[in-house]
Write an enzyme that holds these catalytic residues in place. Structure first.
Site, PDB file in Angstrom:
ATOM      1  N   ASP A  67       0.575  13.507   2.345  1.00 61.31           N
ATOM      2  CA  ASP A  67      -0.288  12.637   1.544  1.00 61.31           C
ATOM      3  C   ASP A  67      -1.024  13.405   0.454  1.00 61.31           C
ATOM      4  OD1 ASP A  67      -1.857  14.013   3.414  1.00 61.31           O
ATOM      5  OD2 ASP A  67      -2.234  12.241   4.621  1.00 61.31           O
ATOM      6  N   ASN A 136      -9.994   7.770  14.015  1.00 58.38           N
ATOM      7  CA  ASN A 136      -9.589   6.379  14.251  1.00 58.38           C
ATOM      8  C   ASN A 136      -8.104   6.263  14.598  1.00 58.38           C
ATOM      9  OD1 ASN A 136      -8.320   6.845  11.838  1.00 58.38           O
ATOM     10  ND2 ASN A 136      -9.530   5.398  10.633  1.00 58.38           N
ATOM     11  N   HIS A 138      -5.599   7.572  12.838  1.00 59.17           N
ATOM     12  CA  HIS A 138      -4.643   7.583  11.721  1.00 59.17           C
ATOM     13  C   HIS A 138      -3.759   8.826  11.786  1.00 59.17           C
ATOM     14  CE1 HIS A 138      -7.697   9.666   8.773  1.00 59.17           C
ATOM     15  NE2 HIS A 138      -6.878  10.569   9.227  1.00 59.17           N
ATOM     16  N   GLU A 143      -3.817   4.101   8.101  1.00 64.14           N
ATOM     17  CA  GLU A 143      -5.049   3.701   8.769  1.00 64.14           C
ATOM     18  C   GLU A 143      -4.778   2.568   9.762  1.00 64.14           C
ATOM     19  OE1 GLU A 143      -7.508   5.598   8.392  1.00 64.14           O
ATOM     20  OE2 GLU A 143      -8.448   5.556   6.421  1.00 64.14           O
TER      21      GLU A 143
HETATM   22  C1  F6R Z   1      -3.854  15.228   6.318  1.00 63.78           C
HETATM   23  C2  F6R Z   1      -3.687  13.972   7.017  1.00 63.78           C
HETATM   24  C3  F6R Z   1      -4.723  13.454   7.961  1.00 63.78           C
HETATM   25  C4  F6R Z   1      -5.382  14.542   8.801  1.00 63.78           C
HETATM   26  C5  F6R Z   1      -6.404  13.928   9.748  1.00 63.78           C
HETATM   27  C6  F6R Z   1      -7.083  14.982  10.595  1.00 63.78           C
HETATM   28  O1  F6R Z   1      -2.704  15.514   5.518  1.00 63.78           O
HETATM   29  O2  F6R Z   1      -2.696  13.329   6.829  1.00 63.78           O
HETATM   30  O3  F6R Z   1      -4.127  12.509   8.810  1.00 63.78           O
HETATM   31  O4  F6R Z   1      -4.383  15.205   9.524  1.00 63.78           O
HETATM   32  O5  F6R Z   1      -7.358  13.220   9.024  1.00 63.78           O
HETATM   33  O6  F6R Z   1      -7.805  15.834   9.764  1.00 63.78           O
HETATM   34  P1  F6R Z   1      -8.453  17.179  10.323  1.00 63.78           P
HETATM   35  O7  F6R Z   1      -7.318  18.060  10.707  1.00 63.78           O
HETATM   36  O8  F6R Z   1      -9.221  17.747   9.156  1.00 63.78           O
HETATM   37  O9  F6R Z   1      -9.308  16.799  11.479  1.00 63.78           O
END
Ligand code: F6R
Length: 241
Positions: A67, A136, A138, A143
């Site tokens: 992303d 959450n 995701h 989401e």
């Molecule tokens: C990042 C992504 C997100 C993160 C998630 C966890 O490319 O796609 O899904 O992996 O928000 O983020 P962290 O690792 O910072 O807790």
């Protein structure tokens, strides 16, 4: 799901690194699916160190990131382009022409999403997809929602995601409200999925992903449908399993 829980940060990082290094040793042309965020940081640092010591090469591999924020320039300190360059790409020999990250600044975002999917279709499947998980549930920036989007798309980030991302920006107003993300469908096409989670604040999401109903309200629960998922967790993230 194969769940591995580690007491030591060191072992968590080593386990994730080993999966990538052994894939590259058996298939130097491997297609890597990469994530940003704090979860893979230790693994990227370890891969950079191993490359510096001549223990791994990415010269023939290619990569696809999950992303990118919409509207941040690629050189913005918090863009995922910048994150990947800074934390991994500038330290290894991955050919820039084989690095792929969605362009969140494309004039025509729909066309950008379509062309990202075309690339994945032509060059995939991804051999190993690294994932973090949102509080959450995701994955990528898919989401919780009533519906499932089957292709790369622009997503409105939910308030809880904006709040989590705010730690990297000077004010809440600066946090991008949208992102381009690979779909759960593309993620599930990967041959192997490695989900990383550390910290107590991820424990509920991990419990829902592993033991909860399979539901688009917890996108990570859809991983239960995949035959080859490894969860690498620290004790805190795994404490509700
Ligand atoms: C990042 C992504 C997100 C993160 C998630 C966890 O490319 O796609 O899904 O992996 O928000 O983020 P962290 O690792 O910072 O807790």
């Amino acid at each position: 799901m194969n769940i591995l829980t580690f007491n030591q940060e060191e072992d968590f990082v080593q386990a994730g690194t080993n999966l990538i290094v052994s894939l590259l040793q058996s298939n130097p042309r491997a297609v890597l699916g990469l994530a940003t965020g704090s979860s893979p940081l230790g693994i990227y640092a370890r891969l950079a160190k191993m490359y510096a010591k001549g223990l791994v090469s990415f010269a023939e591999a290619s990569s696809y990131n999950l992303d990118e924020y919409v509207g941040l320039s690629e050189d913005h300190p918090q863009s995922y382009h910048n994150f990947m360059n800074h934390n991994l790409f500038q330290h290894i020999d991955l050919d820039p022409s084989r690095i792929h990250i969605p362009n969140g600044n494309a004039e025509d975002l729909e066309a950008e999403c379509q062309s990202y999917d075309n690339l994945l279709e032509e060059n995939g499947p991804i051999d190993l997809q690294l994932l973090g998980i949102g509080h959450n549930g995701h994955i990528g920036f898919n989401e919780p929602s009533d519906h499932l989007n089957g292709s790369t798309h622009v997503v409105d980030l939910l308030d809880e995601t904006l709040a989590a991302n705010a730690r990297f920006f000077t004010s809440m107003d600066d946090v991008p409200k949208q992102a381009v993300t690979m779909s759960v469908g593309s993620i599930l096409k990967a041959r192997q999925i490695v989900l990383l989670a550390r910290g107590a604040e991820k424990a509920e999401a991990i419990k829902a992903a592993v033991h909860g109903p399979i539901t688009t309200q917890c996108p990570a629960s859809l991983l239960q449908c995949h035959p080859n998922v490894i969860l690498l967790l620290d004790q805190a993230a795994g404490r509700l399993l």
